[in-house]
Design an enzyme around this catalytic site. Structure first.
Site: not given
Ligand code: PEP
Ligand code: MG
Length: 877
Positions: A23, A93, A102, A104, A337, A455, A561, A617, A765, A767, A769, A832, A852
């Site tokens: 602002k 302000r 909105g 603050m 803005r 899951h 998977r 996999r 790759s 993983g 997660n 992935c 990728y």
């Molecule tokens: C991961 O662990 O990032 C992965 C892609 O495998 P999953 O989620 O199937 O464990």
């Molecule tokens: Mg995994």
């Protein structure tokens, strides 16, 4: 000289956003463009940081600097703060670097007190206006600075209106408003225990402190988390001379967009109210007029406003959202803005600006928020119906889109009811892999437990089904098929509506509307594709998901998977037989049943991807996930296996694990039961050979991925099973088909020894997660329970399962990528985990030089756009 913490509007410029906030920078820019801006000054974001560093206080030096700028403003305005002849009133302000609409607070009419208001009434010859301004100021100051709820004041206004027998605030007289101001002050004293501050300097410092403090209010914190805004940025404060839209019938105030923020149509869009101030327009007490009407009411001011709108849009080369006030026929600009807009409008505006020659294609690509594309691809609630609805609760926005339907509590019911033509929302404590079919049939999924990579969340995103997860406020009784939430009792068959884009949960049946993808989407995407370096693949487990992703522009499958194919009722029997087998022969017999099924799945996937690369996999999850829990299912399996029920139960019990996520899963399954890896390899290779013989133009090279590796010897062992099997099959054909064997990097030890691992891997790759789970030591399924406390305490600012933690987990990714390339310069590197579809993670992957990213089908367009934005940003440097 110390650091400068305050800038007049005339000292700043549009390029000083970081220091002056959005602002402040725009007010400075408008000033330099010669536009009518009530003058003022900006206290910098660094002053906000300093305020927090000083223990939530504005230090003496900064206070003095602010007051010296008040003096400068007094000279410009020809008015004096607290003066009884010609008083200066200001607005205070907030204005952060990124706009947080909105989030603050704002205070108007600051500088009024018991004496000044009298002088002001005399000077304006308008006591009604003066007392109206004062009572508004007391109200805002009490609310924003002292946190006395607005409701007490609104109650007093209502009582006054009732006493006077009038309906509208505007019908109250000067005397009524004066009386109200007295009552407000009394209310203030009753609540705070002190008199309402009369010293304008004290008022000013209180207001500035309140703005700094509001940077950390819960809604601002939430907004920042949703929009990736770092908490250490701080907000600037703008102190600006008041101009008054509530001075009578030749005054007014309004807001307008240079284009329609809902559709993108190129036409001024906005509203105004005569004789009104600030929040009246948005408060909805009186109905504002469409902006075009201003042409009739005040043609000159309107013409000037239209001219300024055009200039501003041209200057900023983007749609503008502006606030203005007309004080006695004279126009003032209070703010401009880049306007917030829907995803559809964003695409249209970007394309139109390119066509109008205002911006380049790269700029068009860069101005679209990738995450907003989600809303274009999924059904949404009908906006009109949504307006009237109030959420009964909120969970995590796990998979976008909107869903409404009758509540069911089991996956079987979901399937059955849906087959009978009902729309259903599946409500579960948590979902398990067995629920997959029901999840497919449900409009939406709501779970009590589980985070962003639970899951339910992963599977729902993959299917493009709306999901709200981890709503811990739900008290569920799955046996009675009821739950309580937000003081309401829900039972099977009741209507429920959930919004997977916001996490909101509503009682009742809110109608949804289908997503509409216009031609602009394709144009922007093609420009994006011309600019990106990262390839974009998808995580897909079925031909259906693969085909969906292909339509969204996926350039291959980064993760299939295989276990998700095993839950089909036709297959679960064979997989269970495999698991409870006590001899290799028994196991191979069961595997032989599974192999043709897997082969046909893989053929379907190869067909859907039309020759693009596909990474499959090997089996990953702990085996017990597949086992029956139901007495009937156990009996059936015992019969099939020619075992007693008790023997079978003993086998099932022996498969129990205390910590299955770190248990007998991933490549550990192939180490103990190599025949599983052999069967899956055989199915993959045979499927590829079959499709190659049917589609000679497609150069399919199977990519077989070994999960959860932590040690190169472990990988070498499983790889040998794979290559032996594959080579034997290929040797029997005339096809000289190549194939690749790679691994997932999802255990910290694999990242740390990636140079070793790369000796045996054609590709990595990431993983992320599991890598996040194991690096943080946070369970993917349970972290949702305590992460809230971490956000509140600012230990973490975002969910590391949704957005990659670049500091820790990212360091492992970068290290592994570098080590992998050291051993094998041409190694293919991908990601992935769920992070593959998150824009900030995509940018990180671009920087690290991955080949990728792979994400769920509906996030493919988001990743394409984010990858292009990262490349464009990089090229600019
Ligand atoms: C991961 O662990 O990032 C992965 C892609 O495998 P999953 O989620 O199937 O464990
Ligand atoms: Mg995994």
């Amino acid at each position: 000289m110390g650091k400068k913490f305050v800038y007049m509007f005339s000292e700043g410029s549009g390029s000083m956003r970081e220091l002056l906030g959005g602002k402040g920078a725009n007010l400075a820019e408008m000033t330099s463009l010669g536009m009518p801006v009530p003058q003022g000054f900006t206290i910098t974001t660094e002053a906000c940081t300093q305020y927090y560093a000083d223990g939530q206080q504005i230090n003496k030096e900064i206070q003095a600097e602010i007051m010296s700028y008040i003096t400068k403003l007094e000279v410009i305005a020809g008015k004096k703060f607290g003066d009884l002849k010609n008083p200066l009133l200001v607005s205070v302000r907030s204005g952060a670097r990124a706009s947080m609409p909105g989030m603050m607070d704002t205070i108007l009419n600051l500088g009024l007190n018991d004496q000044v208001v009298e002088a002001f009434a005399k000077k304006t010859n308008n006591p009604r206006f003066a007392y109206d301004s004062y009572r508004r100021f007391i109200q805002m100051y009490s609310d924003v600075v002292m946190e006395v709820g607005k409701k007490y004041f609104e109650q007093l206004i209502d009582e006054m209106k009732e006493k006077r027998g009038v309906k509208l605030d505007t019908e109250l007289t000067a005397a009524d408003l004066k009386k109200l101001a007295e009552q407000f002050k009394a209310e203030y004293k009753a609540k705070i225990g002190e008199d309402f501050p009369q010293d304008p300097k004290e008022q000013l410092m209180g207001a500035i402190r309140a703005v700094f403090r509001s940077w950390d209010n819960p809604r601002a914190i939430y907004y920042r988390r949703m929009n990736d805004i770092p908490s250490d940025w701080g907000t600037a404060v703008n102190v600006q001379m008041m101009v008054f839209g509530n001075m009578g019938d030749t005054s007014g105030t309004g807001v307008a967009f240079t284009r329609n923020p809902a559709t993108g149509e190129k036409k001024l869009f906005g509203e105004f109210l005569m004789n009104a101030q600030g929040e009246d327009v948005v408060a909805g007490v009186r109905t504002p007029q469409p902006i075009q009407k201003l042409a009739e009411t005040m043609p000159e001011a309107y013409a000037q406003f239209v001219d300024i709108c055009n200039k501003l849009e041209f200057h900023y080369r983007d749609m503008q959202d502006m606030e203005f006030t007309i004080e006695d026929k004279k126009l003032f600009m209070l703010q401009t803005r880049n306007g917030k807009r829907t995803a559809a409008a964003a695409l249209k505006i970007a394309c139109d600006l390119v066509d109008e020659g205002m911006i380049s294609q790269e700029e068009a690509v860069s101005m679209i928020d990738p995450k907003s594309l989600d809303s274009l691809l999924h059904p949404q609630f009908d906006p009109a119906a949504l307006k009237a609805a109030k959420p009964v609760g909120q969970g995590l926005a796990a998979s976008p889109g909107a869903a409404a339907g009758k509540i069911v509590f089991t996956a079987e019911d979901a399937t059955e009811w849906a087959k009978n033509g009902e729309k259903v929302v599946l409500v579960r404590l948590e979902t398990s892999p067995e629920d997959i079919e029901g999840m497919h049939y449900a409009q939406g999924i709501l779970t009590v437990r589980g985070g962003m990579t639970s899951h339910a969340a992963v599977v729902a995103r993959g299917m493009g089904t709306c999901c709200v997860s981890g709503c811990g406020d739900i008290k569920i009784d799955e046996t009675a098929k009821t739950f309580d939430l937000g003081g309401k009792h829900f039972k099977e068959g009741d209507f429920l509506s959930i919004d997977g884009s916001t996490g909101n949960i509503y009682a009742g049946n809110i109608p949804t509307v289908d997503a509409e993808i216009g031609g602009e989407f394709g144009r922007i995407m093609s420009w994006a594709d011309q600019n990106r370096k990262l390839r974009v693949r998808t995580n897909a487990d079925t031909p259906r998901d693969a085909a969906q992703a292909f339509k969204f522009g996926a350039e291959g499958i980064g993760l299939c998977r295989t276990e998700h194919m095993f839950f089909d009722p036709a297959r679960i029997a064979a997989i269970r037989q495999m698991i409870v087998s006590e001899t290799v022969e028994q196991r191979e017999r069961a595997l032989a049943k599974l192999e043709p099924m897997q082969q046909s799945d893989f053929e379907g996937i190869y067909e859907a991807m039309k020759g693009q690369p596909v990474t499959i996999r090997l089996l990953d999850p702990p085996l017990h996930e597949f086992l029956p829990t139901d007495e009937e299912d156990i009996k059936t399996l015992a019969k099939e296996m020619k075992m007693t029920v008790n023997d079978l139960k003993a086998v099932i019990a022996s498969l129990h694990e205390f910590n299955p996520m770190m248990g007998h899963r991933g490549c550990r399954l192939a180490v103990t039961y190599p025949e599983i890896a052999a069967m899956q390899t055989s199915a993959i290779i045979k499927a590829a050979l079959a499709v190659r013989s049917r589609r000679p133009a497609w150069k399919i090279v199977p990519e077989i991925m070994i999960p959860l590796v932590g040690e190169v010897k472990e990988l070498a062992y499983v790889k040998e099973v794979v290559t032996k099997t594959a080579d034997a099959i290929i040797a029997q054909t005339n096809d000289k088909m190549q194939y690749k064997v790679g691994t997932m990097i999802e255990i910290p030890r694999a990242a740390l020894t990636a140079d070793e691992i790369a000796k045996e891997a054609d590709f990595f790759s990431f993983g992320t997660n599991d890598l996040t789970q194991m690096t943080f030591g946070f369970s993917r399924d349970d972290a949702g329970k305590f992460l809230g406390a971490y956000y509140d305490k600012k230990i973490y600012e975002f969910d590391p399962f949704a957005k990659l933690d670049q500091v820790g987990v990212g360091r492992l990714v970068k290290m592994a990528a570098d080590l992998g390339r050291q051993t094998r310069p041409d190694i293919k590197l991908g990601i992935c985990g769920e992070h593959g579809g998150d824009p900030s993670t995509v940018e990180f992957c671009h920087k690290v030089g991955l080949t990728y990213v792979s994400c769920s089908p509906f996030r493919v367009p988001i990743a394409r756009l984010a990858a292009a934005q990262a490349a464009i940003k990089d090229a600019k440097k």
